[in-house]
Enzyme design. Structure first.
Site, PDB file in Angstrom:
ATOM      1  N   ASP A  20       0.855  -1.188   0.000  1.00  0.00           N
ATOM      2  CA  ASP A  20       0.000   0.000   0.000  1.00  0.00           C
ATOM      3  C   ASP A  20       0.893   1.240   0.000  1.00  0.00           C
ATOM      4  O   ASP A  20       1.390   1.675   1.032  1.00  0.00           O
ATOM      5  CB  ASP A  20      -0.920   0.006   1.221  1.00  0.00           C
ATOM      6  N   HIS A  43       0.448   7.778   4.143  1.00  0.00           N
ATOM      7  CA  HIS A  43       1.054   7.074   5.263  1.00  0.00           C
ATOM      8  C   HIS A  43       2.559   7.333   5.394  1.00  0.00           C
ATOM      9  O   HIS A  43       3.210   6.719   6.247  1.00  0.00           O
ATOM     10  CB  HIS A  43       0.793   5.576   5.120  1.00  0.00           C
ATOM     11  N   ILE A 100      -0.684   9.139   8.748  1.00  0.00           N
ATOM     12  CA  ILE A 100      -1.442   8.235   9.612  1.00  0.00           C
ATOM     13  C   ILE A 100      -1.075   6.780   9.300  1.00  0.00           C
ATOM     14  O   ILE A 100      -0.534   6.471   8.238  1.00  0.00           O
ATOM     15  CB  ILE A 100      -2.957   8.430   9.448  1.00  0.00           C
ATOM     16  N   GLY A 139      -5.182   1.715   8.008  1.00  0.00           N
ATOM     17  CA  GLY A 139      -6.243   1.023   8.732  1.00  0.00           C
ATOM     18  C   GLY A 139      -6.049  -0.476   8.721  1.00  0.00           C
ATOM     19  O   GLY A 139      -6.310  -1.166   9.713  1.00  0.00           O
TER      20      GLY A 139
END
Length: 287
Positions: A187, A192, A207, A210
């Protein structure tokens, strides 16, 4: 309307061949924080190739295939990616994932729900190898501003927590570099890693993924409730309820029941702000 629900659901599934080996599995586990302490026998099941087992949530990254991105380019789907949120994730295991394997994944838009102010796409990916089905993975994608056409609202899957104290509570620290390591499993969203991109998205710093929190939570359940037996996991689902920043600490509360474990995940440093909700692991019988 940018989403043609009937066309999206009726579109032919897309197939692709994927493969993975022990290095992919080890990298994924390290991205979840496995390997601390490095010589702990329980952690070596995640990091040492001669003892390796595969956490079932590896299905979300196997073959480094980004099924969510592919699903958003399906026929009948024409949306602004800035309006997209990964709202939930579920996986169903048909048998344990091998440490090394090759499989064919078949992906499609399984459903489109009308939530009024948003549409929800159910992007389904099914994987099978020469021995048969391996897993089914559903990503629930919220698309803001795309609802209101009078379609089916779909099911409401809220899960009430037991009215008692948790059976287990564990805390899992998130390293400052954890998002940088996790993204190597496939990803590459700069949200991120890139502080400037994160600011454009409304965050003061990058961040955590998830799906990293998703994997960390399953590892906590396997290690503390299931005695490290990944083969006990039959299915696992959650709803993404909030963000996590590298450097914070997850608090995972677990309630064990007959054939199931419920969990709730919060951030310690932000007064137990919710991160994962409606989280359920269903279990196979003891072998």
């Amino acid at each position: 309307m940018p989403i043609d629900a009937a066309k999206a659901v009726a579109a032919e599934p897309r197939s692709a061949e994927i493969g993975w080996g022990h290095k992919d599995v080890q990298l994924y586990h390290l991205g979840l924080g496995a390997g601390t302490p490095a010589t702990d026998p329980d952690e070596l099941r995640y990091t040492l190739e001669s003892r390796l087992h595969v956490l079932p949530s590896f299905a979300t990254v196997a073959g480094a295939g980004m099924g969510v991105v592919g699903g958003l380019s399906a026929p009948g789907i024409d949306i602004n990616l800035a309006a997209v949120l990964h709202g939930g994730q579920s996986i169903t295991l048909h048998r344990p994932i091998p440490v090394q394997g090759r499989a064919v994944t078949t992906s499609r838009v399984a459903a489109v729900h009308d939530k009024g102010k948003a549409a929800v796409l159910i992007l389904r990916s099914e994987a099978a190898d020469d021995e048969g089905p391996l897993w089914t993975s559903d990503a629930q994608i919220y698309v803001r501003g795309e609802g209101g056409w009078g379609g089916d609202r779909g099911p409401s899957e809220r899960l009430e927590l037991p009215e008692r104290e948790p059976d287990r509570i564990v805390e899992r620290p998130i390293r400052e570099d954890q998002a940088l390591l996790y993204r190597l499993s496939g990803d590459w969203n700069p949200l991120h890693a890139d502080p400037e991109f994160a600011k454009l998205a409304g965050f003061d710093r990058p961040i955590l993924h998830g799906l990293c929190t998703y994997g960390m939570t399953l590892k906590a359940v396997v290690d503390t409730v299931l005695g490290g037996d990944v083969a006990r996991v039959r299915s696992y689902r959650t709803r993404f309820a909030g963000v996590v920043f590298p450097g914070e600490t997850l608090r995972v509360r677990m309630w064990a029941g007959e054939g199931r474990v419920q969990a709730a995940v919060t951030v310690v440093e932000r007064d137990d702000a919710p991160v994962l909700a409606d989280t359920l692991v269903t279990l196979a019988e003891h072998s």
